[in-house]
Design a protein around this motif. Structure first.
Motif, PDB file in Angstrom:
ATOM      1  N   ASP A 156       0.829  -1.217   0.000  1.00 41.98           N
ATOM      2  CA  ASP A 156       0.000   0.000   0.000  1.00 41.98           C
ATOM      3  C   ASP A 156       0.862   1.264   0.000  1.00 41.98           C
ATOM      4  O   ASP A 156       0.591   2.223  -0.711  1.00 41.98           O
ATOM      5  N   LYS A 157       1.914   1.234   0.802  1.00 41.99           N
ATOM      6  CA  LYS A 157       2.797   2.395   0.879  1.00 41.99           C
ATOM      7  C   LYS A 157       3.541   2.608  -0.446  1.00 41.99           C
ATOM      8  O   LYS A 157       3.715   3.731  -0.906  1.00 41.99           O
ATOM      9  N   ALA A 158       3.973   1.512  -1.059  1.00 37.87           N
ATOM     10  CA  ALA A 158       4.660   1.606  -2.358  1.00 37.87           C
ATOM     11  C   ALA A 158       3.719   2.212  -3.405  1.00 37.87           C
ATOM     12  O   ALA A 158       4.140   3.019  -4.236  1.00 37.87           O
ATOM     13  N   ALA A 159       2.445   1.818  -3.353  1.00 42.36           N
ATOM     14  CA  ALA A 159       1.477   2.362  -4.319  1.00 42.36           C
ATOM     15  C   ALA A 159       1.318   3.872  -4.108  1.00 42.36           C
ATOM     16  O   ALA A 159       1.217   4.636  -5.075  1.00 42.36           O
ATOM     17  N   GLN A 160       1.319   4.302  -2.843  1.00 42.60           N
ATOM     18  CA  GLN A 160       1.236   5.756  -2.558  1.00 42.60           C
ATOM     19  C   GLN A 160       2.453   6.489  -3.133  1.00 42.60           C
ATOM     20  O   GLN A 160       2.337   7.525  -3.757  1.00 42.60           O
ATOM     21  N   PHE A 161       3.649   5.912  -2.896  1.00 46.45           N
ATOM     22  CA  PHE A 161       4.872   6.548  -3.420  1.00 46.45           C
ATOM     23  C   PHE A 161       4.849   6.567  -4.952  1.00 46.45           C
ATOM     24  O   PHE A 161       5.280   7.532  -5.566  1.00 46.45           O
ATOM     25  N   SER A 162       4.356   5.500  -5.542  1.00 44.15           N
ATOM     26  CA  SER A 162       4.309   5.428  -6.999  1.00 44.15           C
ATOM     27  C   SER A 162       3.426   6.547  -7.561  1.00 44.15           C
ATOM     28  O   SER A 162       3.794   7.224  -8.529  1.00 44.15           O
ATOM     29  N   ARG A 163       2.277   6.761  -6.925  1.00 47.53           N
ATOM     30  CA  ARG A 163       1.379   7.856  -7.363  1.00 47.53           C
ATOM     31  C   ARG A 163       2.062   9.216  -7.188  1.00 47.53           C
ATOM     32  O   ARG A 163       2.014  10.069  -8.064  1.00 47.53           O
ATOM     33  N   ALA A 164       2.736   9.393  -6.045  1.00 48.99           N
ATOM     34  CA  ALA A 164       3.408  10.675  -5.771  1.00 48.99           C
ATOM     35  C   ALA A 164       4.525  10.927  -6.795  1.00 48.99           C
ATOM     36  O   ALA A 164       4.705  12.046  -7.272  1.00 48.99           O
ATOM     37  N   LEU A 165       5.258   9.862  -7.150  1.00 49.05           N
ATOM     38  CA  LEU A 165       6.337  10.008  -8.142  1.00 49.05           C
ATOM     39  C   LEU A 165       5.764  10.392  -9.496  1.00 49.05           C
ATOM     40  O   LEU A 165       6.321  11.240 -10.195  1.00 49.05           O
TER      41      LEU A 165
END
Ligand code: NCD
Length: 305
Positions: free
Chosen positions: A22-31
């Motif tokens: 879930d956290k990786a998906a958040q970072f991916s969206r932010a990137l």
């Protein structure tokens, strides 16, 4: 996960994995939105690589830099005091005060465990010989979830050098936390180590071991193929005889005619024909790209505020 070491895939719980995904998906969206992330402004990461690496080292370093952190790096043993005969433990005891986290790749099985025992900061195993590669398994399951929308219920084939391949050791263990069927595809001499197979069976995973890649292709949803690990062979002739054991071609995928996902930790040598790269089934370069958000997630959980 705060301040914890990451040494083997076996240490993760299903809840850990869900938090990381879930956290990786958040970072991916932010990137993707080019957001500025500065949560690592006060942190320094050391990458110590005693074995070759492209994706693992660069994606760890990119992850740290994308979060505003800093990186010091040793890309090969020849450029450090190890070349003068210094022991691994002395190297670690000298640098652990400089940094907040150490990412280590080393040819010896168990080296990360050893380093974690002496280091005063958290240690991440980025590959210990033919042992484990737990952070690769994280980006692998993230990729499966992204491409298939789920992990439970899938049939996943792991193919190639299952004996020496650390990525498949870690991935199999992580997958044992899900409700999956595993096809272990390898020549007899490169089978998955017995103790890992036993662990999977004890976890209730349905396993089928075969040498037949064609057969596996018909029944799997995901094919995770790996190279024969040349550097682990004492006998070059044995390597030469085995290196071409599985070569995946476009025709093989077309004949199967189903929604199959082809993964590979990379580097590939000859196991995937480059004509496959343009097919929708080929996800290995997206898989490599996922190394950055997944490692951002992991680093932020271990040393973040
Ligand atoms: C793998 C490794 O180093 O174990 N590469 C990677 O980290 N993506 C796979 C390999 O070298 O075959």
């Amino acid at each position: 996960m705060k301040a914890k070491d990451v040494l083997t895939a076996e240490q993760f719980t299903r809840e850990d994995l869900s938090i990381i995904i879930d956290k990786a998906a958040q970072f991916s969206r932010a990137l993707k939105k080019s957001e500025t992330i500065e949560i690592m402004k006060n942190n320094i990461m050391a990458t110590l690589f005693f074995e070759p690496s492209t994706r693992t080292r660069f994606s760890f370093e990119t992850a740290m830099l994308r979060m505003g952190g800093k990186v010091i790096s040793m890309a090969d043993a020849d450029s450090s005091s190890v070349a003068k005969g210094e022991s691994l433990c002395d190297t670690i005891c000298s640098i652990h005060d400089y940094v907040d986290i150490i990412v280590l790749r080393h040819p010896e099985i168990g080296s990360a465990q050893l380093v974690a025992e002496v280091a005063e900061c958290p240690v991440i195993n980025a590959g210990d010989g033919s042992g484990q590669h737990p952070t690769q398994a994280l980006l692998d399951i993230y990729t499966i979830r992204q491409e298939k929308g789920r992990i439970d219920g899938l049939t996943i084939a792991l193919a190639g050098d299952l004996k020496h391949g650390r990525t498949v050791h870690s991935l199999a263990q992580v997958l044992s936390l899900y409700n999956v069927k595993l096809l272990l595809v390898s020549p007899l001499t490169l089978r998955m180590p017995e103790e890992i197979v036993r662990g999977l069976e004890n976890a209730g995973v349905i396993i089928e071991q075969t040498q037949d890649l064609h057969k596996a292709l018909y029944s799997c949803d995901v094919l995770y193929i790996t190279r024969v690990q040349r550097e682990r062979f004492v006998n070059t002739e044995e390597y030469e005889n085995l290196k071409g054991v599985y070569v995946l071609t476009k025709e093989m995928i077309k004949i199967v005619d189903k929604d199959i996902t082809i993964m590979h930790p990379l580097p590939r040598v000859n196991e995937i024909d480059s004509a496959i790269d343009e097919m929708p089934a080929a996800v290995y370069f997206r898989q490599a790209a996922n190394g950055v958000p997944v490692r951002m997630a992991l680093l932020s959980l271990i040393i973040g505020e």
